[in-house]
Write a protein that holds these residues in place. Structure first.
Motif, PDB file in Angstrom:
ATOM      1  N   LEU A 124     -34.213  -4.734  65.778  1.00 41.30           N
ATOM      2  CA  LEU A 124     -35.287  -3.753  65.629  1.00 41.30           C
ATOM      3  C   LEU A 124     -35.956  -3.884  64.256  1.00 41.30           C
ATOM      4  CD1 LEU A 124     -33.422  -0.637  67.097  1.00 41.30           C
ATOM      5  CD2 LEU A 124     -35.132  -2.019  68.258  1.00 41.30           C
ATOM      6  N   ALA A 125     -35.136  -3.993  63.208  1.00 41.99           N
ATOM      7  CA  ALA A 125     -35.685  -4.108  61.857  1.00 41.99           C
ATOM      8  C   ALA A 125     -36.445  -5.416  61.682  1.00 41.99           C
ATOM      9  CB  ALA A 125     -34.556  -4.001  60.829  1.00 41.99           C
ATOM     10  N   LEU A 126     -35.918  -6.496  62.217  1.00 37.91           N
ATOM     11  CA  LEU A 126     -36.587  -7.789  62.075  1.00 37.91           C
ATOM     12  C   LEU A 126     -37.931  -7.800  62.801  1.00 37.91           C
ATOM     13  CD1 LEU A 126     -36.587 -10.665  61.043  1.00 37.91           C
ATOM     14  CD2 LEU A 126     -35.195 -11.335  63.020  1.00 37.91           C
ATOM     15  N   THR A 127     -38.012  -7.097  63.913  1.00 34.15           N
ATOM     16  CA  THR A 127     -39.293  -6.995  64.620  1.00 34.15           C
ATOM     17  C   THR A 127     -40.357  -6.398  63.711  1.00 34.15           C
ATOM     18  OG1 THR A 127     -38.096  -6.671  66.705  1.00 34.15           O
ATOM     19  CG2 THR A 127     -40.436  -6.095  66.674  1.00 34.15           C
ATOM     20  N   ASP A 128     -40.043  -5.298  63.056  1.00 39.74           N
ATOM     21  CA  ASP A 128     -40.989  -4.684  62.120  1.00 39.74           C
ATOM     22  C   ASP A 128     -41.290  -5.624  60.954  1.00 39.74           C
ATOM     23  OD1 ASP A 128     -41.164  -2.431  63.625  1.00 39.74           O
ATOM     24  OD2 ASP A 128     -39.897  -1.175  62.337  1.00 39.74           O
ATOM     25  N   PHE A 129     -40.267  -6.296  60.453  1.00 44.75           N
ATOM     26  CA  PHE A 129     -40.429  -7.192  59.313  1.00 44.75           C
ATOM     27  C   PHE A 129     -41.449  -8.287  59.623  1.00 44.75           C
ATOM     28  CE2 PHE A 129     -38.945 -10.529  56.330  1.00 44.75           C
ATOM     29  CZ  PHE A 129     -38.931  -9.793  55.151  1.00 44.75           C
ATOM     30  N   ILE A 130     -41.441  -8.777  60.872  1.00 40.37           N
ATOM     31  CA  ILE A 130     -42.389  -9.821  61.273  1.00 40.37           C
ATOM     32  C   ILE A 130     -43.758  -9.230  61.576  1.00 40.37           C
ATOM     33  CG2 ILE A 130     -42.899 -11.573  63.022  1.00 40.37           C
ATOM     34  CD1 ILE A 130     -39.883 -11.990  63.336  1.00 40.37           C
ATOM     35  N   VAL A 131     -43.793  -8.204  62.403  1.00 38.41           N
ATOM     36  CA  VAL A 131     -45.058  -7.642  62.880  1.00 38.41           C
ATOM     37  C   VAL A 131     -45.882  -7.057  61.735  1.00 38.41           C
ATOM     38  CG1 VAL A 131     -46.072  -5.842  64.325  1.00 38.41           C
ATOM     39  CG2 VAL A 131     -44.176  -7.233  65.202  1.00 38.41           C
ATOM     40  N   GLU A 132     -45.220  -6.450  60.745  1.00 37.80           N
ATOM     41  CA  GLU A 132     -45.932  -5.830  59.628  1.00 37.80           C
ATOM     42  C   GLU A 132     -46.348  -6.824  58.545  1.00 37.80           C
ATOM     43  OE1 GLU A 132     -43.546  -2.631  58.165  1.00 37.80           O
ATOM     44  OE2 GLU A 132     -43.502  -1.576  60.107  1.00 37.80           O
ATOM     45  N   GLY A 133     -46.056  -8.125  58.741  1.00 32.72           N
ATOM     46  CA  GLY A 133     -46.514  -9.162  57.810  1.00 32.72           C
ATOM     47  C   GLY A 133     -45.582  -9.482  56.669  1.00 32.72           C
ATOM     48  N   HIS A 134     -44.439  -8.791  56.575  1.00 37.14           N
ATOM     49  CA  HIS A 134     -43.511  -9.041  55.466  1.00 37.14           C
ATOM     50  C   HIS A 134     -42.903 -10.449  55.554  1.00 37.14           C
ATOM     51  CE1 HIS A 134     -43.962  -4.801  54.808  1.00 37.14           C
ATOM     52  NE2 HIS A 134     -43.374  -4.495  55.959  1.00 37.14           N
ATOM     53  N   PHE A 135     -42.652 -10.898  56.759  1.00 36.51           N
ATOM     54  CA  PHE A 135     -42.037 -12.209  56.961  1.00 36.51           C
ATOM     55  C   PHE A 135     -42.932 -13.319  56.428  1.00 36.51           C
ATOM     56  CE2 PHE A 135     -41.000 -15.792  59.986  1.00 36.51           C
ATOM     57  CZ  PHE A 135     -39.769 -16.090  59.423  1.00 36.51           C
ATOM     58  N   ALA A 136     -44.196 -13.298  56.792  1.00 35.35           N
ATOM     59  CA  ALA A 136     -45.135 -14.338  56.350  1.00 35.35           C
ATOM     60  C   ALA A 136     -45.281 -14.330  54.833  1.00 35.35           C
ATOM     61  CB  ALA A 136     -46.493 -14.137  57.025  1.00 35.35           C
ATOM     62  N   ARG A 137     -45.356 -13.139  54.229  1.00 36.00           N
ATOM     63  CA  ARG A 137     -45.476 -13.058  52.771  1.00 36.00           C
ATOM     64  C   ARG A 137     -44.227 -13.603  52.076  1.00 36.00           C
ATOM     65  NH1 ARG A 137     -48.239  -8.278  54.150  1.00 36.00           N
ATOM     66  NH2 ARG A 137     -46.342  -7.017  54.033  1.00 36.00           N
ATOM     67  N   TYR A 138     -43.071 -13.262  52.619  1.00 34.50           N
ATOM     68  CA  TYR A 138     -41.825 -13.741  52.029  1.00 34.50           C
ATOM     69  C   TYR A 138     -41.730 -15.264  52.124  1.00 34.50           C
ATOM     70  CZ  TYR A 138     -36.824 -14.220  51.096  1.00 34.50           C
ATOM     71  OH  TYR A 138     -35.616 -14.583  50.564  1.00 34.50           O
ATOM     72  N   LEU A 139     -42.135 -15.825  53.253  1.00 36.30           N
ATOM     73  CA  LEU A 139     -42.121 -17.276  53.399  1.00 36.30           C
ATOM     74  C   LEU A 139     -43.007 -17.946  52.359  1.00 36.30           C
ATOM     75  CD1 LEU A 139     -42.225 -17.946  57.259  1.00 36.30           C
ATOM     76  CD2 LEU A 139     -40.316 -18.286  55.686  1.00 36.30           C
ATOM     77  N   ARG A 140     -44.211 -17.421  52.152  1.00 31.88           N
ATOM     78  CA  ARG A 140     -45.115 -18.014  51.167  1.00 31.88           C
ATOM     79  C   ARG A 140     -44.496 -17.988  49.769  1.00 31.88           C
ATOM     80  NH1 ARG A 140     -49.104 -15.260  54.252  1.00 31.88           N
ATOM     81  NH2 ARG A 140     -49.105 -13.496  52.782  1.00 31.88           N
ATOM     82  N   LYS A 141     -43.885 -16.864  49.421  1.00 28.18           N
ATOM     83  CA  LYS A 141     -43.255 -16.732  48.110  1.00 28.18           C
ATOM     84  C   LYS A 141     -42.117 -17.739  47.931  1.00 28.18           C
ATOM     85  CE  LYS A 141     -40.361 -13.432  45.581  1.00 28.18           C
ATOM     86  NZ  LYS A 141     -39.800 -12.055  45.582  1.00 28.18           N
ATOM     87  N   MET A 142     -41.235 -17.829  48.921  1.00 29.23           N
ATOM     88  CA  MET A 142     -40.072 -18.701  48.791  1.00 29.23           C
ATOM     89  C   MET A 142     -40.466 -20.172  48.891  1.00 29.23           C
ATOM     90  SD  MET A 142     -37.883 -16.497  48.084  1.00 29.23           S
ATOM     91  CE  MET A 142     -36.474 -17.596  47.949  1.00 29.23           C
ATOM     92  N   ARG A 143     -41.480 -20.475  49.674  1.00 30.45           N
ATOM     93  CA  ARG A 143     -41.939 -21.864  49.773  1.00 30.45           C
ATOM     94  C   ARG A 143     -42.418 -22.358  48.410  1.00 30.45           C
ATOM     95  NH1 ARG A 143     -45.633 -21.196  53.454  1.00 30.45           N
ATOM     96  NH2 ARG A 143     -44.214 -21.410  55.235  1.00 30.45           N
ATOM     97  N   ALA A 144     -43.182 -21.538  47.706  1.00 30.03           N
ATOM     98  CA  ALA A 144     -43.654 -21.912  46.375  1.00 30.03           C
ATOM     99  C   ALA A 144     -42.480 -22.061  45.400  1.00 30.03           C
ATOM    100  CB  ALA A 144     -44.650 -20.868  45.861  1.00 30.03           C
ATOM    101  N   MET A 145     -41.502 -21.179  45.500  1.00 32.66           N
ATOM    102  CA  MET A 145     -40.344 -21.229  44.613  1.00 32.66           C
ATOM    103  C   MET A 145     -39.512 -22.487  44.863  1.00 32.66           C
ATOM    104  SD  MET A 145     -37.377 -18.341  44.130  1.00 32.66           S
ATOM    105  CE  MET A 145     -38.637 -17.135  43.681  1.00 32.66           C
ATOM    106  N   TYR A 146     -39.273 -22.793  46.141  1.00 31.65           N
ATOM    107  CA  TYR A 146     -38.489 -23.982  46.465  1.00 31.65           C
ATOM    108  C   TYR A 146     -39.222 -25.261  46.086  1.00 31.65           C
ATOM    109  CZ  TYR A 146     -35.345 -20.928  49.144  1.00 31.65           C
ATOM    110  OH  TYR A 146     -34.463 -19.954  49.522  1.00 31.65           O
ATOM    111  N   LEU A 147     -40.545 -25.264  46.207  1.00 31.85           N
ATOM    112  CA  LEU A 147     -41.327 -26.438  45.806  1.00 31.85           C
ATOM    113  C   LEU A 147     -41.147 -26.688  44.311  1.00 31.85           C
ATOM    114  CD1 LEU A 147     -43.395 -28.674  46.244  1.00 31.85           C
ATOM    115  CD2 LEU A 147     -45.208 -26.951  45.995  1.00 31.85           C
ATOM    116  N   GLU A 148     -41.214 -25.630  43.494  1.00 28.90           N
ATOM    117  CA  GLU A 148     -41.012 -25.787  42.061  1.00 28.90           C
ATOM    118  C   GLU A 148     -39.621 -26.336  41.768  1.00 28.90           C
ATOM    119  OE1 GLU A 148     -40.953 -23.068  37.955  1.00 28.90           O
ATOM    120  OE2 GLU A 148     -40.766 -22.126  39.930  1.00 28.90           O
ATOM    121  N   ARG A 149     -38.618 -25.841  42.466  1.00 26.30           N
ATOM    122  CA  ARG A 149     -37.245 -26.291  42.226  1.00 26.30           C
ATOM    123  C   ARG A 149     -37.051 -27.728  42.690  1.00 26.30           C
ATOM    124  NH1 ARG A 149     -33.855 -20.694  43.665  1.00 26.30           N
ATOM    125  NH2 ARG A 149     -34.890 -19.445  42.035  1.00 26.30           N
TER     126      ARG A 149
END
Length: 500
Positions: free
Chosen positions: A381-406
């Motif tokens: 239930l929580a993950l559904t909201d996390f995806i639908v409300e856009g938090h998932f996409a934002r988190y992916l963008r943040k971590m992708r940039a961080m992992y690229l730097e590393r």
């Protein structure tokens, strides 16, 4: 003076297809024979060269086994006198022997484990080095783990609390075996856009991570003794799921284009299924070429075999346009697609999913209901909201940039410190890279050297069922800061330069 022990007397048989590396098998057999008294104290052992010739293995294999025995005090080596079994005190010998003796089988007493249970226990023991290194907080190069320190836990807690108050009472009874439908719909939309997976929500089955997905597929599709291709080197968890189903593992080599389909055909043309990681092969980090993908699809269609596509970390792609998932290229409905949130969000969120051809849904659902009915619902239930409300996409963008730097930091540090020794590959995706060792350098020996200096890293051969012509270091970069990675590389450089 005692002569060197003829190798025939040791009755050593090494299994090229076992999960344990050959050097480890040899070490354990010699150690057991020493503790049991089969190899007497003071007896001279064959040289590493002679033993390697007799067993049909590389000299590195015998040298590593002897090195471990020497470090633990089971053998002694002196210049001009060769290698001999150490003169252990009889009391110590008896005490140590207790720890390696197999449980005695009394007449009429059955083994507590089924054959498959014993096989899994043995596989887990050989995987201990992976588990310890992957979870060790002292290892800057941990493999297979995301950085969990930047996850928005407060936001997640609010979503869980909201669902517990508002939605959970209405769905507290048993649910569908495939999982929460709104979450399946959100996942289907996401992977349709980002990975080109063609599916409806009704084709998704939620699982306990990718490991739960692999286990469910193996249980449902394999009969005992049936052949299954596995990438070699490859993911230990995939092998474990197949061993649990009592499959016959067929290790298929991986090259710069991914799984070698022609080699698989020659080894077992009618294998029941294959497990592959085409987007970011684990652990070699190569991406399967389009030609190989089409070749694999054609083989599965002709052989009426199944392809299990484990897309475990494709969310983290740094350059280039990702090739479409195998599932999206499949016109014969022979591909089963696996995704997971454990690598993307945090490992203890045991949620993954299967995308399956409609013909397999009844069987998979039936098996699923008998295993655990369905995954816990509150996290869905929580993950559904996390995806639908856009938090998932934002988190992916943040971590992708961080992992690229590393990733870039690690490549730069390795090039500066060890560029003349290691051949470093730049992965287009994922959370680890591979640094190739010189042709004549043993990965197992290097790992032993670095571990002794408090740097427990992994080699490519750790994941291989067959001897490799060339070994490499597998270095994760997701869990460490740029400064920690730079310090780790300096420590690695000191260990490599100090090798004897």
């Amino acid at each position: 003076m005692k002569r060197a022990l003829p190798i025939e007397k040791t009755n050593i048989i090494l299994d090229q297809h076992a999960a344990a590396p050959l050097y480890r098998q040899l070490y354990e057999r010699l150690r057991a024979q020493i503790l049991a008294g089969q190899l007497e104290m003071g007896v001279r052992l064959p040289s590493t060269r002679v033993l390697a010739s007799e067993l049909g293995v590389s000299r590195n294999t015998t040298a590593l086994a002897y090195e471990l025995l020497l470090l633990e005090g089971y053998i002694e080596s002196r210049v001009g006198d060769g290698t001999r079994v150490a003169r252990l005190q009889s009391s110590l010998l008896r005490q140590a022997g207790k720890s390696v003796k197999k449980p005695s089988r009394q007449p009429g007493v059955k083994s507590p484990l089924a054959q498959r249970g014993q096989a899994l226990l043995d596989a887990e023991r050989t995987g201990d080095i992976y588990s310890e290194q992957a979870t060790s907080g002292t290892n800057p190069f941990r493999v297979g783990q995301p950085d969990v320190t930047h996850f928005p836990y407060e936001l997640w807690a609010r979503l869980v609390a909201k669902q517990a108050r508002q939605a959970l009472p209405d769905v507290a009874s048993y649910q569908h075996a495939q999982g929460y439908l709104p979450l399946r719909a959100a996942i289907a939309t996401h992977i349709g856009i980002t990975r080109g997976v063609q599916c409806t929500p009704e084709q998704l089955i939620l699982t306990s991570g990718s490991q739960g997905a692999l286990d469910l597929v193996a249980r449902t599709l394999l009969d005992p003794g049936q052949s299954a291709w596995v990438e070699d080197p490859g993911y230990m968890g995939a092998r474990g799921a197949l061993l649990a189903a009592e499959a016959r593992l067929i290790p298929v080599p991986v090259d710069e284009q991914g799984l070698n389909v022609e080699a698989g055909r020659q080894l077992s043309s009618s294998a029941r299924l294959v497990i592959v990681t085409p987007s970011h092969q684990f652990p070699s980090a190569v991406t399967m070429s389009l030609g190989r993908r089409l070749e694999l699809l054609e083989w599965s269609r002709a052989a009426q075999s199944w392809i299990i596509e484990d897309d475990y970390d494709s969310e983290y792609r740094f350059s280039g346009r990702p090739l479409q998932a195998l599932q999206g290229l499949d016109n014969s409905e022979r591909v089963i697609y696996i995704g997971t949130f454990s690598k993307v969000l945090f490992p203890s969120l045991r949620l993954g999913y299967l995308v399956v051809p409609p013909a397999l849904l009844p069987g998979l659902n039936a098996v699923r209901r008998l295993i655990d009915v369905h995954p816990p619902l509150l996290e869905q239930l929580a993950l559904t909201d996390f995806i639908v409300e856009g938090h998932f996409a934002r988190y992916l963008r943040k971590m992708r940039a961080m992992y690229l730097e590393r990733r870039n930091t690690l490549i730069t540090a390795l090039t500066q410190e060890l560029g003349g020794l290691l051949e470093i590959t730049t992965p287009e995706a994922g959370m680890h890279l591979v640094a190739w060792l010189p042709q004549d350098m043993s990965g197992e020996y290097i790992i032993k050297q670095t571990t002794q200096q408090g740097l427990p890293i992994l080699s490519l051969s750790t994941y291989s069922l067959r001897p490799l012509q060339r070994d490499a270091l597998v270095l994760g970069f997701a869990t460490s800061t740029p400064k920690e990675l730079q310090t780790g590389v300096q420590k690695l450089a000191r260990a490599l330069r100090g090798r004897s």
